[in-house]
Design a protein around this motif. Structure first.
Motif, PDB file in Angstrom:
ATOM      1  N   SER A  47       0.825  -1.207   0.000  1.00 14.07           N
ATOM      2  CA  SER A  47       0.000   0.000   0.000  1.00 14.07           C
ATOM      3  C   SER A  47       0.863   1.263   0.000  1.00 14.07           C
ATOM      4  N   LEU A  48       1.946   1.251   0.773  1.00 13.87           N
ATOM      5  CA  LEU A  48       2.866   2.395   0.757  1.00 13.87           C
ATOM      6  C   LEU A  48       3.483   2.591  -0.622  1.00 13.87           C
ATOM      7  N   SER A  49       3.873   1.484  -1.249  1.00 13.98           N
ATOM      8  CA  SER A  49       4.471   1.580  -2.580  1.00 13.98           C
ATOM      9  C   SER A  49       3.466   2.090  -3.604  1.00 13.98           C
ATOM     10  N   GLY A  50       2.237   1.570  -3.537  1.00 19.80           N
ATOM     11  CA  GLY A  50       1.217   2.026  -4.479  1.00 19.80           C
ATOM     12  C   GLY A  50       0.870   3.487  -4.300  1.00 19.80           C
ATOM     13  N   PHE A  51       0.796   3.956  -3.050  1.00 20.54           N
ATOM     14  CA  PHE A  51       0.513   5.374  -2.807  1.00 20.54           C
ATOM     15  C   PHE A  51       1.646   6.258  -3.316  1.00 20.54           C
ATOM     16  N   SER A  52       2.891   5.822  -3.107  1.00 20.58           N
ATOM     17  CA  SER A  52       4.034   6.596  -3.592  1.00 20.58           C
ATOM     18  C   SER A  52       4.051   6.663  -5.114  1.00 20.58           C
ATOM     19  N   LEU A  53       3.737   5.546  -5.744  1.00 18.64           N
ATOM     20  CA  LEU A  53       3.686   5.538  -7.203  1.00 18.64           C
ATOM     21  C   LEU A  53       2.599   6.461  -7.732  1.00 18.64           C
ATOM     22  N   LEU A  54       1.455   6.488  -7.054  1.00 20.58           N
ATOM     23  CA  LEU A  54       0.373   7.386  -7.461  1.00 20.58           C
ATOM     24  C   LEU A  54       0.775   8.850  -7.326  1.00 20.58           C
ATOM     25  N   VAL A  55       1.504   9.167  -6.257  1.00 21.72           N
ATOM     26  CA  VAL A  55       1.965  10.552  -6.070  1.00 21.72           C
ATOM     27  C   VAL A  55       2.948  10.938  -7.164  1.00 21.72           C
ATOM     28  N   LEU A  56       3.838  10.035  -7.526  1.00 22.34           N
ATOM     29  CA  LEU A  56       4.808  10.331  -8.586  1.00 22.34           C
ATOM     30  C   LEU A  56       4.118  10.582  -9.924  1.00 22.34           C
ATOM     31  N   ILE A  57       3.148   9.731 -10.241  1.00 21.89           N
ATOM     32  CA  ILE A  57       2.465   9.880 -11.528  1.00 21.89           C
ATOM     33  C   ILE A  57       1.671  11.186 -11.571  1.00 21.89           C
ATOM     34  N   CYS A  58       1.074  11.568 -10.447  1.00 19.62           N
ATOM     35  CA  CYS A  58       0.267  12.795 -10.419  1.00 19.62           C
ATOM     36  C   CYS A  58       1.120  14.056 -10.458  1.00 19.62           C
ATOM     37  N   THR A  59       2.313  14.018  -9.874  1.00 23.12           N
ATOM     38  CA  THR A  59       3.147  15.223  -9.820  1.00 23.12           C
ATOM     39  C   THR A  59       4.135  15.331 -10.968  1.00 23.12           C
ATOM     40  N   SER A  60       4.288  14.282 -11.762  1.00 27.62           N
ATOM     41  CA  SER A  60       5.271  14.337 -12.845  1.00 27.62           C
ATOM     42  C   SER A  60       4.930  15.377 -13.919  1.00 27.62           C
TER      43      SER A  60
END
Length: 253
Positions: A47-60
């Motif tokens: 869940s931590l990894s998925g949330f971090s990946l979502l943040v990266l995709i949204c802020t890129s």
């Protein structure tokens, strides 16, 4: 127990006994709870990894830095994938911003590593997989750390690019999207540590092999377990078995 006394006759003596744990948990149920704890820990790291990946995709696609031109006070925004059409921006620079290209490549590698780790976790949730191996936590931990290192290098190279290019003509100020990527990198490291600790715990406390369920042997009439044949007489005929049983009866008499 009864003890005789001269005055009162028979006196009962209470003998202390050790308490017995009649409600002890069976080994199979205890192993089931341990497996559930490993699964929940693995899900928390995922869940931590998925949330971090979502943040990266949204802020890129957002702007990571804001430039302020010292001559006329003009404000310009730029990011890892954001293009700026002004003549002072990176797209119109006389020298190619090679640090920015390296940052983009490391950013893509970080996302690919994290997608691979999440794919491994999702594939382990299928019912056909059966028992999940402890090496899964080690693989996910390595992928988390690789993703964290790649993202760390990406952010540092982007910082070096900004300082190298704008130190004489513009002032720079990093935006909240850039700092969110640093938070994602910290979450990647935390997810890797959780997966690695789960792997170490699984190795130090392996599953109990004696808890394996063995189906009971039933007789043809299903009234209980059938007769067990010793291994020494398993491959012999019925006549030889009868002779051996007669010899054992004579020896017993």
């Amino acid at each position: 127990m009864c003890v005789l006394s001269s005055a009162m006759g028979c006196k009962h003596l209470v003998v202390p006994t050790l308490p017995t744990n009649k409600h002890s948990m069976p080994a199979q149920k205890r192993q089931q709870y341990v497996d559930q704890a490993y699964t929940y820990t693995r899900m928390f790291g995922g869940s931590l990894s998925g949330f971090s990946l979502l943040v990266l995709i949204c802020t890129s696609p957002l702007s990571w830095v804001q430039f302020l031109v010292t001559n006329n006070g003009l404000e310009l925004n730029a990011g890892l994938w954001t293009l700026c059409n002004h003549e002072l921006c990176w797209s119109h620079a006389p020298k190619p911003p090679y640090y920015l290209q390296y940052s983009r490549a490391l950013f893509i590698i970080s996302i690919l590593c994290m997608l691979t780790g999440l794919a491994l976790l999702l594939s382990s949730c299928r019912p056909a997989e059966g028992t999940v191996s402890s090496k899964l936590d080690l693989k996910v931990s390595i992928l988390n750390f690789c993703s964290a290192v790649c993202l760390l290098l990406c952010l540092n190279l982007f910082l070096a690019q900004v300082e190298w290019y704008t130190k004489s003509t513009m002032d720079s100020e990093f935006l909240w999207a850039y700092y969110l990527n640093w938070c994602s990198d910290i979450l990647y490291i935390c997810a890797g540590i959780i997966s690695f600790l789960n792997y170490i715990t699984f190795q130090s406390h392996p599953p109990d092999e004696s808890v394996s369920t063995i189906p009971p042997q039933k007789s043809r009439l299903s009234f209980g377990p059938g007769p067990t044949i010793p291994p020494a007489t398993a491959g012999k005929s019925s006549s030889e078995v009868e002779l051996l049983s007669l010899r054992e009866k004579k020896q017993a008499v």
